[in-house]
Design a protein around this motif. Structure first.
Motif, PDB file in Angstrom:
ATOM      1  N   UNK A   1       0.870  -1.172   0.000  1.00  0.00           N
ATOM      2  CA  UNK A   1       0.000   0.000   0.000  1.00  0.00           C
ATOM      3  C   UNK A   1       0.903   1.216   0.000  1.00  0.00           C
ATOM      4  N   UNK A   2       1.110   1.824  -1.162  1.00  0.00           N
ATOM      5  CA  UNK A   2       1.911   3.046  -1.279  1.00  0.00           C
ATOM      6  C   UNK A   2       3.241   2.973  -0.541  1.00  0.00           C
ATOM      7  N   UNK A   3       4.294   2.520  -1.245  1.00  0.00           N
ATOM      8  CA  UNK A   3       5.499   2.213  -0.498  1.00  0.00           C
ATOM      9  C   UNK A   3       6.737   2.117  -1.387  1.00  0.00           C
ATOM     10  N   UNK A   4       7.909   1.913  -0.762  1.00  0.00           N
ATOM     11  CA  UNK A   4       9.157   1.680  -1.486  1.00  0.00           C
ATOM     12  C   UNK A   4       9.703   0.328  -1.051  1.00  0.00           C
ATOM     13  N   UNK A   5       9.922  -0.549  -1.999  1.00  0.00           N
ATOM     14  CA  UNK A   5      10.401  -1.869  -1.618  1.00  0.00           C
ATOM     15  C   UNK A   5      11.219  -2.492  -2.745  1.00  0.00           C
ATOM     16  N   UNK A   6      11.996  -3.494  -2.395  1.00  0.00           N
ATOM     17  CA  UNK A   6      12.858  -4.185  -3.339  1.00  0.00           C
ATOM     18  C   UNK A   6      12.509  -5.672  -3.344  1.00  0.00           C
ATOM     19  N   UNK A   7      12.444  -6.247  -4.521  1.00  0.00           N
ATOM     20  CA  UNK A   7      12.146  -7.678  -4.620  1.00  0.00           C
ATOM     21  C   UNK A   7      13.216  -8.351  -5.454  1.00  0.00           C
ATOM     22  N   UNK A   8      13.857  -9.357  -4.886  1.00  0.00           N
ATOM     23  CA  UNK A   8      14.854 -10.145  -5.616  1.00  0.00           C
ATOM     24  C   UNK A   8      14.293 -11.545  -5.757  1.00  0.00           C
ATOM     25  N   UNK A   9      14.222 -12.050  -6.986  1.00  0.00           N
ATOM     26  CA  UNK A   9      13.641 -13.384  -7.160  1.00  0.00           C
ATOM     27  C   UNK A   9      14.482 -14.248  -8.080  1.00  0.00           C
ATOM     28  N   UNK A  10      14.490 -15.540  -7.761  1.00  0.00           N
ATOM     29  CA  UNK A  10      14.996 -16.516  -8.726  1.00  0.00           C
ATOM     30  C   UNK A  10      13.863 -17.523  -8.814  1.00  0.00           C
ATOM     31  N   UNK A  11      14.081 -18.624  -9.469  1.00  0.00           N
ATOM     32  CA  UNK A  11      12.946 -19.529  -9.622  1.00  0.00           C
ATOM     33  C   UNK A  11      12.532 -20.159  -8.295  1.00  0.00           C
ATOM     34  N   UNK A  12      13.477 -20.271  -7.366  1.00  0.00           N
ATOM     35  CA  UNK A  12      13.105 -20.939  -6.116  1.00  0.00           C
ATOM     36  C   UNK A  12      13.212 -20.061  -4.876  1.00  0.00           C
ATOM     37  N   UNK A  13      13.877 -18.922  -5.019  1.00  0.00           N
ATOM     38  CA  UNK A  13      14.072 -18.100  -3.825  1.00  0.00           C
ATOM     39  C   UNK A  13      13.447 -16.729  -4.014  1.00  0.00           C
ATOM     40  N   UNK A  14      13.336 -16.007  -2.899  1.00  0.00           N
ATOM     41  CA  UNK A  14      12.840 -14.634  -2.991  1.00  0.00           C
ATOM     42  C   UNK A  14      13.328 -13.871  -1.775  1.00  0.00           C
ATOM     43  N   UNK A  15      13.598 -12.584  -1.959  1.00  0.00           N
ATOM     44  CA  UNK A  15      13.941 -11.730  -0.827  1.00  0.00           C
ATOM     45  C   UNK A  15      13.291 -10.388  -1.053  1.00  0.00           C
ATOM     46  N   UNK A  16      12.540  -9.932  -0.047  1.00  0.00           N
ATOM     47  CA  UNK A  16      11.825  -8.666  -0.186  1.00  0.00           C
ATOM     48  C   UNK A  16      12.271  -7.737   0.928  1.00  0.00           C
ATOM     49  N   UNK A  17      12.553  -6.487   0.571  1.00  0.00           N
ATOM     50  CA  UNK A  17      12.940  -5.518   1.591  1.00  0.00           C
ATOM     51  C   UNK A  17      11.990  -4.327   1.523  1.00  0.00           C
ATOM     52  N   UNK A  18      11.551  -3.880   2.702  1.00  0.00           N
ATOM     53  CA  UNK A  18      10.630  -2.753   2.733  1.00  0.00           C
ATOM     54  C   UNK A  18      11.397  -1.502   3.141  1.00  0.00           C
ATOM     55  N   UNK A  19      11.380  -0.479   2.283  1.00  0.00           N
ATOM     56  CA  UNK A  19      12.086   0.763   2.589  1.00  0.00           C
ATOM     57  C   UNK A  19      11.168   1.826   3.166  1.00  0.00           C
ATOM     58  N   UNK A  20       9.918   1.745   2.779  1.00  0.00           N
ATOM     59  CA  UNK A  20       8.960   2.746   3.234  1.00  0.00           C
ATOM     60  C   UNK A  20       7.578   2.148   3.121  1.00  0.00           C
ATOM     61  N   UNK A  21       6.670   2.516   3.999  1.00  0.00           N
ATOM     62  CA  UNK A  21       5.290   2.026   3.889  1.00  0.00           C
ATOM     63  C   UNK A  21       5.152   0.636   4.487  1.00  0.00           C
TER      64      UNK A  21
END
Lengths: 308, 170
Positions: free
Chosen positions: A175-195
């Motif tokens: 919901x209205x935010x800044x974030x980063x998503x790193x994905x491969x076929x089996x893994x994922x990493x999400x970071x929330x910078x804002x919101x």
């Protein structure tokens, strides 16, 4: 007129005259005039293209893709009109997918070793890192903000309301935010910078606030972690990595440079804090592995790492 | 396989040739707005035909299509080209000198506008867009020799048309 005479002045301009030709031209005094002409033009210029020129071209291309409704010949009878309109509408929905089957899906891709910034119709800013791409249904996007991601991207969602990013094994809802998503076929990493960000990966989920992240590793573990959200990932020569397991650092490198990393005996749960060089792969590898006493051997797009 | 249909390539083509293409059309018609529109139309046509155009041929495709669109649009006999000056170095020269220089440049611009179109465009592509004779040959799909002939004639035309100013001390 001999051959050389027809191109004499052009060759004078490109400095390809013979000594003899040069001499003759100088003696006649013509070279002087020519020089004056060339010198004057050195200061002339035409305006640059407007900043939005490319965007303009793209939007013209997009509007050409839209299906058009062909109006039926109008009939006098009211019922006939109503009936034909109904038929028309029905037909329209039937043939619309046939007219432009792929018009609705818009895709943005980025190349290995590069970053690409783009803006969605709802004013969301996205940075794609390396070999990554996003795709979404352009026609429905304003009503239903959903897109698919492969690889890695950083998002700044500037307008309120639900926004969803789907990837191989999960999704992120924000919901209205800044974030980063790193994905491969089996893994994922999400970071929330804002919101606020809600992550769902397979059967796990977490709600993240700034400074929090969640990752799912190959081994299946889904964990939440903390990081410093004050440094945004950006698009410069370096990307900052804070206290991140090597496994994920390797994923970031793989996605960005489109390489494969083979691990012989390194403990990939070791944490790395530092920077990823986005301009040169060898530099990036050196800056990450050397300080950690890890040797790497690179063979084109495959890198093998082992403990020193 | 490298294709024009790949947006990264397509955008690269735009970045590399967009401005020079607009300028090229401008040299032919003297209308900057029209040139801008035609440049965009040519790029659109390129995308629409992206599967049929080899990456290396994209430039000459754009120039050819651009010319064709212009021909379809307007019959132009007279063009009047105008160029702006890059940031002037303060020469603090005497005003009479400046005036003569200005007159010379206006005469030059007029002569450029009046010379035959094919000569004008080759000459300006070299002078204004810094294209080599080879670059110009590729864009216009002609030989380097043909480019040289046109530029020779352009310089000849200019030399003869601004000659009267030679007697002034500049």
């Amino acid at each position: 007129m001999n051959e050389g005479e027809e191109t004499l002045l052009a060759r004078w301009l490109s400095n390809e005259l013979t000594a003899e030709e040069k001499r003759k031209l100088e003696e006649s005094g013509e070279a002087e005039t020519l020089r004056r002409i060339v010198a004057s033009m050195e200061t002339w210029t035409l305006p640059d293209l407007a900043e939005n020129t490319y965007a303009n071209i793209k939007s013209k291309l997009d509007s050409k893709n839209e299906a058009r409704v062909i109006p039926l010949y109008q009939r006098r009878s009211f019922l006939a009109i109503a009936a034909s309109l109904l038929l028309l509408v029905g037909l329209f929905f039937l043939i619309r997918p046939m007219l432009a089957p792929s018009a609705a899906i818009t895709e943005f891709a980025c190349n290995a070793g590069e970053t690409r910034e783009l803006k969605l119709p709802d004013n969301t800013n996205i940075v794609l890192y390396g070999k990554s791409k996003i795709s979404y249904d352009k026609e429905n996007f304003t009503n239903d903000r959903k897109l698919k991601l492969e690889g890695e991207a950083y998002f700044e969602v500037n307008t309120k309301g639900p926004f969803e990013v789907d990837f191989a094994n999960g999704k992120v809802n924000v919901l209205g935010t800044k974030f980063n998503v790193l994905t491969t076929s089996e893994e994922a990493a999400v970071k929330c910078f804002e919101g606020k960000v809600k992550v769902e990966v397979e059967s796990n989920s977490a709600v993240l606030v700034p400074g929090q992240g969640a990752r799912k590793t190959k081994s299946g573990n889904f964990t939440e972690f903390e990081f410093k959200p004050n440094v945004l990932p950006g698009t410069g020569a370096y990307r900052n990595i804070d206290n991140t397991p090597l496994e994920e650092v390797c994923n970031t490198l793989s996605v960005f440079y489109d390489i494969k990393i083979i691990n012989e005996n390194v403990d990939l749960t070791r944490k790395f804090s530092g920077e990823i060089n986005q301009e040169n792969l060898d530099t990036a590898l050196t800056m990450i592995f050397v300080p950690m006493d890890i040797t790497f051997v690179r063979n084109q797009k495959t890198v093998t790492i082992r403990n020193k | 396989m490298d294709s024009v249909c790949d947006e990264v390539n397509y955008k690269g083509i735009f970045k590399e040739h967009g401005k020079a293409l607009r300028n090229f059309i401008y040299y032919k018609c003297g209308d900057l707005d029209r040139a801008k529109d035609i440049m965009q139309e040519a790029l659109i046509k390129l995308w629409e035909n992206c599967s049929k155009v080899e990456l290396g041929k994209a430039k000459s495709f754009l120039y050819t299509v651009g010319q064709r669109i212009l021909i379809d649009q307007v019959r132009h006999d007279k063009v009047k080209l105008e160029f702006t000056k890059k940031s002037e170095i303060n020469t603090a020269n005497d005003p009479a000198f400046e005036l003569i220089k200005k007159e010379f440049e206006q005469k030059l611009m007029r002569a450029i506008s009046e010379m035959p179109e094919t000569q004008r465009e080759a000459f300006l592509m070299n002078r204004m867009d810094n294209m080599s004779y080879k670059d110009i040959a590729d864009a216009l799909d002609i030989s380097v020799k043909a480019v040289e002939k046109r530029i020779h004639l352009a310089l000849l035309y200019l030399k003869d048309n601004v000659k009267e100013l030679k007697t002034h001390k500049i």
